[in-house]
Design an enzyme around this catalytic site. Structure first.
Site, PDB file in Angstrom:
ATOM      1  N   ASP A  88      -1.528  16.461  -1.088  1.00  0.00           N
ATOM      2  CA  ASP A  88      -1.778  15.610  -2.255  1.00  0.00           C
ATOM      3  C   ASP A  88      -0.777  15.951  -3.355  1.00  0.00           C
ATOM      4  O   ASP A  88      -0.487  17.131  -3.612  1.00  0.00           O
ATOM      5  CB  ASP A  88      -3.223  15.815  -2.750  1.00  0.00           C
ATOM      6  CG  ASP A  88      -3.662  14.708  -3.681  1.00  0.00           C
ATOM      7  OD1 ASP A  88      -4.546  13.931  -3.301  1.00  0.00           O
ATOM      8  OD2 ASP A  88      -3.116  14.609  -4.810  1.00  0.00           O
ATOM      9  N   THR A  90      -8.778   5.482  -5.936  1.00  0.00           N
ATOM     10  CA  THR A  90      -7.611   4.919  -6.629  1.00  0.00           C
ATOM     11  C   THR A  90      -6.590   4.339  -5.652  1.00  0.00           C
ATOM     12  O   THR A  90      -5.789   3.490  -6.035  1.00  0.00           O
ATOM     13  CB  THR A  90      -6.918   5.980  -7.507  1.00  0.00           C
ATOM     14  OG1 THR A  90      -6.534   7.082  -6.687  1.00  0.00           O
ATOM     15  CG2 THR A  90      -7.833   6.462  -8.613  1.00  0.00           C
ATOM     16  N   HIS A 122      -6.399   2.731   0.728  1.00  0.00           N
ATOM     17  CA  HIS A 122      -6.124   2.975   2.155  1.00  0.00           C
ATOM     18  C   HIS A 122      -7.023   4.158   2.488  1.00  0.00           C
ATOM     19  O   HIS A 122      -6.871   5.233   1.884  1.00  0.00           O
ATOM     20  CB  HIS A 122      -4.630   3.295   2.348  1.00  0.00           C
ATOM     21  CG  HIS A 122      -4.232   3.563   3.771  1.00  0.00           C
ATOM     22  ND1 HIS A 122      -3.183   2.910   4.386  1.00  0.00           N
ATOM     23  CD2 HIS A 122      -4.720   4.445   4.681  1.00  0.00           C
ATOM     24  CE1 HIS A 122      -3.047   3.365   5.626  1.00  0.00           C
ATOM     25  NE2 HIS A 122      -3.957   4.303   5.827  1.00  0.00           N
ATOM     26  N   HIS A 135      -8.852   7.358   3.180  1.00  0.00           N
ATOM     27  CA  HIS A 135      -8.294   8.708   3.289  1.00  0.00           C
ATOM     28  C   HIS A 135      -9.379   9.747   3.125  1.00  0.00           C
ATOM     29  O   HIS A 135     -10.392   9.521   2.460  1.00  0.00           O
ATOM     30  CB  HIS A 135      -7.172   8.927   2.267  1.00  0.00           C
ATOM     31  CG  HIS A 135      -7.539   8.603   0.856  1.00  0.00           C
ATOM     32  ND1 HIS A 135      -7.542   7.320   0.367  1.00  0.00           N
ATOM     33  CD2 HIS A 135      -7.917   9.401  -0.177  1.00  0.00           C
ATOM     34  CE1 HIS A 135      -7.900   7.339  -0.914  1.00  0.00           C
ATOM     35  NE2 HIS A 135      -8.142   8.590  -1.261  1.00  0.00           N
ATOM     36  N   GLY A 152     -14.440   6.547  -7.744  1.00  0.00           N
ATOM     37  CA  GLY A 152     -13.132   6.964  -8.233  1.00  0.00           C
ATOM     38  C   GLY A 152     -12.010   6.755  -7.235  1.00  0.00           C
ATOM     39  O   GLY A 152     -10.959   7.390  -7.343  1.00  0.00           O
ATOM     40  N   CYS A 161       0.834  -1.214   0.000  1.00  0.00           N
ATOM     41  CA  CYS A 161       0.000   0.000   0.000  1.00  0.00           C
ATOM     42  C   CYS A 161       0.865   1.259   0.000  1.00  0.00           C
ATOM     43  O   CYS A 161       1.730   1.449   0.867  1.00  0.00           O
ATOM     44  CB  CYS A 161      -0.910  -0.022   1.223  1.00  0.00           C
ATOM     45  SG  CYS A 161      -1.788   1.525   1.485  1.00  0.00           S
ATOM     46  N   ASN A 214     -13.652   8.974  -1.093  1.00  0.00           N
ATOM     47  CA  ASN A 214     -14.158   8.131  -2.165  1.00  0.00           C
ATOM     48  C   ASN A 214     -14.124   6.685  -1.708  1.00  0.00           C
ATOM     49  O   ASN A 214     -13.137   6.236  -1.120  1.00  0.00           O
ATOM     50  CB  ASN A 214     -13.291   8.299  -3.424  1.00  0.00           C
ATOM     51  CG  ASN A 214     -13.404   9.698  -4.000  1.00  0.00           C
ATOM     52  OD1 ASN A 214     -14.500  10.257  -4.078  1.00  0.00           O
ATOM     53  ND2 ASN A 214     -12.284  10.287  -4.390  1.00  0.00           N
TER      54      ASN A 214
HETATM   55  P1  5GP Z   1      -8.616   8.762  -4.373  1.00  0.00           P
HETATM   56  O1  5GP Z   1      -8.799   8.948  -5.863  1.00  0.00           O
HETATM   57  O2  5GP Z   1      -8.251   7.326  -4.040  1.00  0.00           O
HETATM   58  O3  5GP Z   1      -9.758   9.279  -3.554  1.00  0.00           O
HETATM   59  O4  5GP Z   1      -7.398   9.693  -3.985  1.00  0.00           O
HETATM   60  C1  5GP Z   1      -6.073   9.307  -4.033  1.00  0.00           C
HETATM   61  C2  5GP Z   1      -5.256  10.571  -3.979  1.00  0.00           C
HETATM   62  O5  5GP Z   1      -3.931  10.219  -3.636  1.00  0.00           O
HETATM   63  C3  5GP Z   1      -5.203  11.336  -5.297  1.00  0.00           C
HETATM   64  O6  5GP Z   1      -5.703  12.645  -5.102  1.00  0.00           O
HETATM   65  C4  5GP Z   1      -3.722  11.320  -5.650  1.00  0.00           C
HETATM   66  O7  5GP Z   1      -3.283  12.530  -6.246  1.00  0.00           O
HETATM   67  C5  5GP Z   1      -3.056  11.078  -4.318  1.00  0.00           C
HETATM   68  N1  5GP Z   1      -1.790  10.371  -4.404  1.00  0.00           N
HETATM   69  C6  5GP Z   1      -1.538   9.210  -5.076  1.00  0.00           C
HETATM   70  N2  5GP Z   1      -0.257   8.842  -4.922  1.00  0.00           N
HETATM   71  C7  5GP Z   1       0.317   9.776  -4.109  1.00  0.00           C
HETATM   72  C8  5GP Z   1       1.643   9.938  -3.587  1.00  0.00           C
HETATM   73  O8  5GP Z   1       2.551   9.135  -3.820  1.00  0.00           O
HETATM   74  N3  5GP Z   1       1.856  11.027  -2.802  1.00  0.00           N
HETATM   75  C9  5GP Z   1       0.880  11.935  -2.529  1.00  0.00           C
HETATM   76  N4  5GP Z   1       1.205  12.970  -1.758  1.00  0.00           N
HETATM   77  N5  5GP Z   1      -0.380  11.809  -2.995  1.00  0.00           N
HETATM   78  C10 5GP Z   1      -0.656  10.744  -3.781  1.00  0.00           C
HETATM   79 ZN    ZN Z   2      -2.248   1.213   3.713  1.00  0.00          ZN
END
Ligand code: 5GP
Ligand code: ZN
Length: 119
Positions: free
Chosen positions: A34, A99, A102, A104, A97, A8, A91
């Site tokens: 982010d 991605t 974990h 958050h 959406g 993860c 999300n």
């Molecule tokens: P989700 O789409 O799952 O709700 O949000 C995942 C978020 O994690 C996205 O906004 C993406 O830009 C952010 N993200 C993904 N990989 C990384 C990373 O390695 N570092 C940081 N700081 N943010 C990340």
């Molecule tokens: Zn995790």
């Protein structure tokens, strides 16, 4: 048993194996900027234990969700957005959406976001 999932990306960020810009940290949660901000302020808040999504919140771990909301109030104060406002988004699953699997909480702020569901 580790509270982390070796595959993860957010567990790796919490452990410091992947660098991040820390905004706030305590015993139970970690907040960082982010990497692909969708607003002038875009912070992610994660529990320090691996929970894949909202689907995996249950009686054994629900306290951390309330804790994260109180951390968010502190972070908002620290970031100077508590008065101007902010949006909290989580999300859950494919159609939303999600991605990174974990749990958050996105904190988005610094611009008017309208009345719709998304920033
Ligand atoms: P989700 O789409 O799952 O709700 O949000 C995942 C978020 O994690 C996205 O906004 C993406 O830009 C952010 N993200 C993904 N990989 C990384 C990373 O390695 N570092 C940081 N700081 N943010 C990340
Ligand atoms: Zn995790």
């Amino acid at each position: 048993m580790s509270a982390f999932d070796d595959n993860c990306i957010f567990c790796k960020i919490i452990k410091g194996d992947i660098p991040s810009t820390k905004v706030y940290e305590d015993d139970l949660c970690y907040a960082f900027r982010d990497i692909n901000p969708q607003a002038p302020t875009h912070i992610l808040v994660v529990p320090k234990t691996h929970i894949s999504s909202c689907n995996d919140v249950n009686e054994s771990n629900e306290a951390v969700v309330g804790h994260i909301y109180s951390a968010i109030a502190r972070i908002a104060e620290q970031e100077g957005i508590s008065k101007t406002g902010y949006r909290i988004i989580t999300n859950c699953g494919k159609d939303a959406g999600q991605t990174v699997f974990h749990l958050h909480f996105h904190i988005l702020a610094g611009k008017p976001m309208g009345e719709g569901m998304l920033p």
